[in-house]
Write a protein that holds these residues in place. Structure first.
Motif, PDB file in Angstrom:
ATOM      1  N   LEU A  42       0.747  -1.228   0.113  1.00 24.19           N
ATOM      2  CA  LEU A  42       0.045  -0.017  -0.049  1.00 24.19           C
ATOM      3  C   LEU A  42       0.779   1.261  -0.131  1.00 24.19           C
ATOM      4  N   ALA A  43       0.321   2.229  -0.695  1.00 26.96           N
ATOM      5  CA  ALA A  43       0.951   3.586  -0.744  1.00 26.96           C
ATOM      6  C   ALA A  43       0.637   4.282   0.770  1.00 26.96           C
ATOM      7  N   PRO A  44       1.613   5.104   0.954  1.00 23.42           N
ATOM      8  CA  PRO A  44       1.241   6.040   2.321  1.00 23.42           C
ATOM      9  C   PRO A  44       0.082   6.852   2.205  1.00 23.42           C
ATOM     10  N   GLY A  45      -0.876   7.047   3.349  1.00 21.86           N
ATOM     11  CA  GLY A  45      -2.146   7.580   2.853  1.00 21.86           C
ATOM     12  C   GLY A  45      -3.180   6.581   2.787  1.00 21.86           C
ATOM     13  N   SER A  46      -2.842   5.277   2.598  1.00 22.54           N
ATOM     14  CA  SER A  46      -3.835   4.270   2.398  1.00 22.54           C
ATOM     15  C   SER A  46      -4.494   4.134   3.998  1.00 22.54           C
ATOM     16  N   TYR A  47      -5.700   3.286   3.795  1.00 11.31           N
ATOM     17  CA  TYR A  47      -6.456   2.924   5.030  1.00 11.31           C
ATOM     18  C   TYR A  47      -6.783   1.439   4.933  1.00 11.31           C
ATOM     19  N   PHE A  48      -6.889   0.891   6.328  1.00 15.71           N
ATOM     20  CA  PHE A  48      -7.112  -0.471   6.402  1.00 15.71           C
ATOM     21  C   PHE A  48      -8.393  -0.617   7.334  1.00 15.71           C
ATOM     22  N   ALA A  49      -9.461  -1.106   6.810  1.00 21.70           N
ATOM     23  CA  ALA A  49     -10.457  -1.330   7.762  1.00 21.70           C
ATOM     24  C   ALA A  49     -10.897  -3.018   8.108  1.00 21.70           C
ATOM     25  N   LEU A  50     -10.858  -3.312   9.285  1.00 19.60           N
ATOM     26  CA  LEU A  50     -10.806  -4.487   9.847  1.00 19.60           C
ATOM     27  C   LEU A  50     -11.757  -4.920  11.156  1.00 19.60           C
ATOM     28  N   SER A  51     -12.356  -5.964  10.740  1.00 19.37           N
ATOM     29  CA  SER A  51     -13.472  -6.577  12.002  1.00 19.37           C
ATOM     30  C   SER A  51     -13.147  -7.741  12.195  1.00 19.37           C
ATOM     31  N   SER A  52     -13.494  -8.220  13.783  1.00 17.37           N
ATOM     32  CA  SER A  52     -12.706  -9.526  14.107  1.00 17.37           C
ATOM     33  C   SER A  52     -13.790 -10.186  15.097  1.00 17.37           C
ATOM     34  N   GLY A  53     -13.934 -11.112  15.041  1.00 13.11           N
ATOM     35  CA  GLY A  53     -14.752 -11.832  16.114  1.00 13.11           C
ATOM     36  C   GLY A  53     -13.770 -11.613  17.635  1.00 13.11           C
ATOM     37  N   THR A  54     -14.554 -11.648  18.680  1.00  7.09           N
ATOM     38  CA  THR A  54     -13.831 -11.494  20.019  1.00  7.09           C
ATOM     39  C   THR A  54     -14.703 -12.382  21.138  1.00  7.09           C
ATOM     40  N   PHE A  55     -14.098 -12.488  22.284  1.00 11.39           N
ATOM     41  CA  PHE A  55     -14.596 -13.163  23.308  1.00 11.39           C
ATOM     42  C   PHE A  55     -14.569 -11.974  24.410  1.00 11.39           C
ATOM     43  N   GLU A  56     -13.925 -10.882  24.026  1.00  9.23           N
ATOM     44  CA  GLU A  56     -14.087  -9.683  25.160  1.00  9.23           C
ATOM     45  C   GLU A  56     -15.307  -9.287  25.491  1.00  9.23           C
ATOM     46  N   GLY A  57     -15.875  -9.396  26.648  1.00 10.79           N
ATOM     47  CA  GLY A  57     -17.226  -8.994  27.162  1.00 10.79           C
ATOM     48  C   GLY A  57     -18.453  -9.821  26.553  1.00 10.79           C
ATOM     49  N   GLN A  58     -17.905 -11.107  26.196  1.00  9.25           N
ATOM     50  CA  GLN A  58     -18.765 -12.057  25.830  1.00  9.25           C
ATOM     51  C   GLN A  58     -19.196 -13.176  26.905  1.00  9.25           C
TER      52      GLN A  58
END
Length: 267
Positions: free
Chosen positions: A180-196
């Protein structure tokens, strides 16, 4: 099995995570084996359909944010089915010239994408194993649509939790980051056990027994995957908490979403 199914190597012997997700968000691109498994998940977690929709709504907000920052190129890893309101519809509503490359190795997702995107010259599906970045980044379609000398938004929505630690998710993300070039973005979602509650662990065990690895990660574990990225406000939060359109959308218990989300920038 039809010749077309055989050609695309569709596996009817076990549920597929992309098709199960499609069923949960109200899609039609799934089979009896997927619906049976989804109904078992719903018996354990009756709110699973709404949780899947929360992730989809977060994705729309994230890519809209990227477009508002001037991003006009999007690489969606493990995209699943490009159903209504998916990435290309959101960003091309802002700028019709926005270019989107979807990546998945699930044959039904690929076949459906060919139909949905056939008249859209700025959005294409790449059938590839996203855990082999070269197969994605050096694919003819990717090279045709995306200019990696310019900023891109990389998307991994509900993808990385299918990659166990022994398959080096941090190294995988770093390989994409380096492209990726500088100024790019990364969108990520993931399952978690925190608070579950225990029902979330039970659902994860059901995926494991069906042949699909699920690795729920904490905020700290996700942060460790993001070397070289600056996590943007509001940080790593549950999907409804990430820049909601209306504060009322968050609800009293955002942790019930069971998925953490973030958007980060490569500086």
């Amino acid at each position: 099995m039809t010749d077309e199914h055989a050609k695309r190597e569709i596996d009817f012997d076990k549920p597929n995570a992309a098709r199960v997700y499609d069923y949960l968000i109200g899609g039609k691109l799934n089979y009896a084996i997927d619906r049976m498994f989804a109904e078992k998940i719903l018996a354990v977690r009756p709110e699973s359909k709404e949780l899947a929709l929360m992730n989809r709504r977060w994705l729309r907000r994230a890519v809209r944010f990227g477009a508002e920052q001037g991003i006009r190129q999007f690489l969606d890893i493990g995209s699943g089915m490009p159903t209504v309101g998916h990435v290309h519809e959101v960003v091309q509503a802002i700028d019709p010239a926005s270019r989107v490359v979807y990546v998945d190795n699930e044959p039904v997702a690929v076949a459906h994408s060919e139909i949905v995107l056939k008249d859209n010259e700025n959005a294409e599906m790449v059938q590839a194993d996203a855990e082999i970045p070269a197969d994605v980044l050096e694919h003819d379609t990717t090279e045709m649509l995306l200019d990696f000398d310019q900023p891109v938004m990389l998307i991994m929505a509900a993808f990385v939790h299918f990659i166990p630690d022994e398959r080096d998710p941090a190294g995988l993300i770093a390989t994409y980051r380096d492209a990726l070039a500088p100024g790019s973005y990364f969108a990520l979602s993931s399952g978690t056990f925190e608070g579950q509650g225990e029902e979330v662990r039970r659902a994860a065990e059901m995926y494991q027994k069906s042949g699909t690895n699920v690795v729920a990660r904490s905020k700290d574990e996700l942060r460790a995957l993001l070397d070289g990225f600056e996590i943007l406000p509001p940080g790593i939060v549950f999907t409804p908490e990430w820049r909601p359109d209306d504060p009322a959308d968050v609800g009293e218990h955002p942790e019930l979403a069971s998925q953490l989300a973030l958007v980060a920038r490569k500086n």
